[in-house]
Structure formats: C-alpha cells, structure tokens
Design a protein around this motif. Structure first.
Motif, short mmCIF file in Angstrom:
data_model
loop_
_atom_site.label_atom_id
_atom_site.label_comp_id
_atom_site.label_asym_id
_atom_site.label_seq_id
_atom_site.Cartn_x
_atom_site.Cartn_y
_atom_site.Cartn_z
N THR A 1 0.81 -1.22 0.00
CA THR A 1 0.00 0.00 0.00
C THR A 1 0.84 1.27 0.00
OG1 THR A 1 -0.16 -0.06 2.42
CG2 THR A 1 -1.95 -1.11 1.18
N VAL B 1 -7.73 -1.15 -7.39
CA VAL B 1 -7.67 -1.82 -6.09
C VAL B 1 -8.96 -2.61 -5.89
CG1 VAL B 1 -7.54 -1.51 -3.60
CG2 VAL B 1 -6.16 -0.05 -5.11
N MET C 1 -4.66 -5.98 -6.54
CA MET C 1 -4.99 -5.25 -7.76
C MET C 1 -5.64 -6.20 -8.77
SD MET C 1 -3.76 -2.38 -6.67
CE MET C 1 -3.93 -1.35 -8.14
N HIS D 1 -2.41 -3.97 -1.36
CA HIS D 1 -3.59 -3.86 -2.21
C HIS D 1 -3.62 -5.05 -3.17
CE1 HIS D 1 -4.82 -0.05 -0.71
NE2 HIS D 1 -3.86 0.66 -1.27
N LEU E 1 1.98 1.33 -7.60
CA LEU E 1 0.53 1.54 -7.69
C LEU E 1 0.18 2.44 -8.87
CD1 LEU E 1 -0.33 1.99 -3.90
CD2 LEU E 1 -1.06 0.10 -5.38
#
Length: 258
Positions: free
Chosen positions: A103, A119, A253, A251, A109
């Motif tokens: 995260t 996410v 994904m 996260h 990200l």
C-alpha cells in the motif's frame, strides 16, 4: 526483447534484485521454483534487465516477482512485461489478472493504475510464532460458501476456490471455524511451496472472540506440526494477541482481460 528466462540468467538477475527491499529480496529462494513452473518472463536489452513471473489458473493470471534493474527503471519495462503476461492469458481465455502491491509503494501503484488495474481489496499480513496453547474451541469445517469465500492464499497467490480444492481441504482438515455468539471466523491452512516449515493462513475474521480462538489453535497447530513460521493474511485488522505481529498491508490489484 521479452523471452522465457533460463538458469543462465540467474546470476545477472539476482545481482540487481539483491537490494529490492530494505531487508533484501526473496527471488533467490523462489527462482528455481518459478523456472520449473514456467512463465518466468525476462526483458533483455543486451543483458537481462527485468523479470516477471505469471501463474495461470482457472480463469485468472497471477502476476508476481516484477523486478527491474535500477539503472533501467522508468522506461515502462514493468508495464511491457505485465502486458506480455496478460496477452498470453487472453490466448488461454483468462478473464482476470491479479497482482499484489504494498500500500505504500506509490510508484508501483501508479504504474498498475496506468495500465488498467484497480484496487480490488486491501489485505494485512501478520506473523504468528508457534507456541503450546490448549485454550481454544474450533471445528473443522466440512462445507464452505464459495460466494462468500471465493479465494484463498497459497504461497502468496490469491487463487479461486474450486470444488476439487474444497474436497482436498475437507479431507485434510484444512478449513477451521470458530463460532462465538453466532459469529463465525474461518481460517484456511496451506503449506508454503517456497519456504520450508511455513504455514500460510487465509483468515476471514468476523468477531474478536472467534479470532482469539483460531489464533490460539494456530499457535498450537504450529507446534504440533513443527512449523517455524505462521503467516496470516486477512482483510481485517486483528486485535492484540501475544506473539502476533503486524507486518505490512497490500492492495490486491485486479484487471479485467475480457
């Protein structure tokens, strides 16, 4: 520029992977396993400068181990490796692609968002030390609602639960339930395929008291089965418990390939 890695690439790749994280990296421990599994993709520009491993199962591809030589970062090499893994997935009629990102890893990200990932969920990683503990009340589950519990973690891959998987779990007593005040918590137990004496637990927590029961069971289970490490993955924040330590959050994904 993208090809399947071979064992001759190992030294060069591990050289640029050794300082990936503050504590080092784990690629050296899983390289041979990934190589034997197949789909270990390598980006080459006169020499190997990037890798990515893909694991295809049912209707999804799990992407892991994205590593880029620091001297060649910010050249969209990671995106190209991921797109390559996705393109093979589409040939296999794969519907979704998944990956796990810290995260706090904002650059990764941002890269994932730029190529269509969102996410899906956020998961927390805890470590638990095995310890003799007889103060628990659990049952081994013989049925599971896969609509409510569609995934489990195996060797840090979030995989769909199938009928065959469930049948194996039931026979091996790998699904643990604790029921306190009519609120169930469920844990699915698997052995790490990469690290010896490591138990990986997918935990679905629904109440503090039922989680206490399961954690107590896990400690004792670890001792009785000679595990050295217990790794717990859960979407919930767990309460304080002796020898239970929060490590990091990720996260999950997800991207549609259809």
């Amino acid at each position: 520029m993208i090809r399947i890695a071979n064992n001759l690439d190992k030294f060069t790749v591990l050289k640029f992977c050794k300082d990936t994280f503050s504590w080092g990296d784990y690629v050296d421990k899983v390289w041979d396993f990934w190589l034997s599994e197949g789909n270990l993709f390598l980006f080459e520009q006169e020499k190997p400068i990037g890798i990515c491993h893909a694991f295809y199962s049912k209707d999804q591809v799990w992407i892991e181990g994205i590593r880029i030589d620091p001297s060649f970062r910010r050249q969209k090499i990671a995106s190209k490796l991921i797109n390559h893994a996705e393109s093979l997935g589409k040939l296999k009629n794969t519907l979704f692609s998944f990956m796990l990102i810290d995260t706090k890893n904002l650059s990764s990200l941002s890269m994932a968002h730029s190529i269509g990932y969102d996410v899906s969920q956020t998961w927390n990683f805890y470590s638990l030390d095995p310890q003799r503990n007889s103060n628990y009340n659990i049952q081994f589950e013989k049925s599971l609602d896969t609509q409510r519990y569609p995934y489990y973690v195996r060797s840090w891959r979030w995989l769909p639960i199938t009928g065959i998987t469930l049948s194996q779990f039931y026979k091996q007593n790998k699904i643990v339930r604790s029921n306190t005040n009519e609120k169930n918590s469920i844990a699915i137990l698997t052995d790490s395929e990469h690290f010896d004496k490591t138990l990986i637990v997918t935990l679905f927590s629904n109440s503090r008291n039922s989680v206490y029961e399961i954690i107590s069971f896990l400690q004792n289970y670890g001792i009785e089965n000679k595990y050295e490490r217990i790794q717990i993955l859960t979407k919930e924040k767990l309460p304080f418990f002796n020898l239970l330590n929060y490590r990091i959050s990720f996260h999950l994904m997800k991207k549609s390939l259809s």
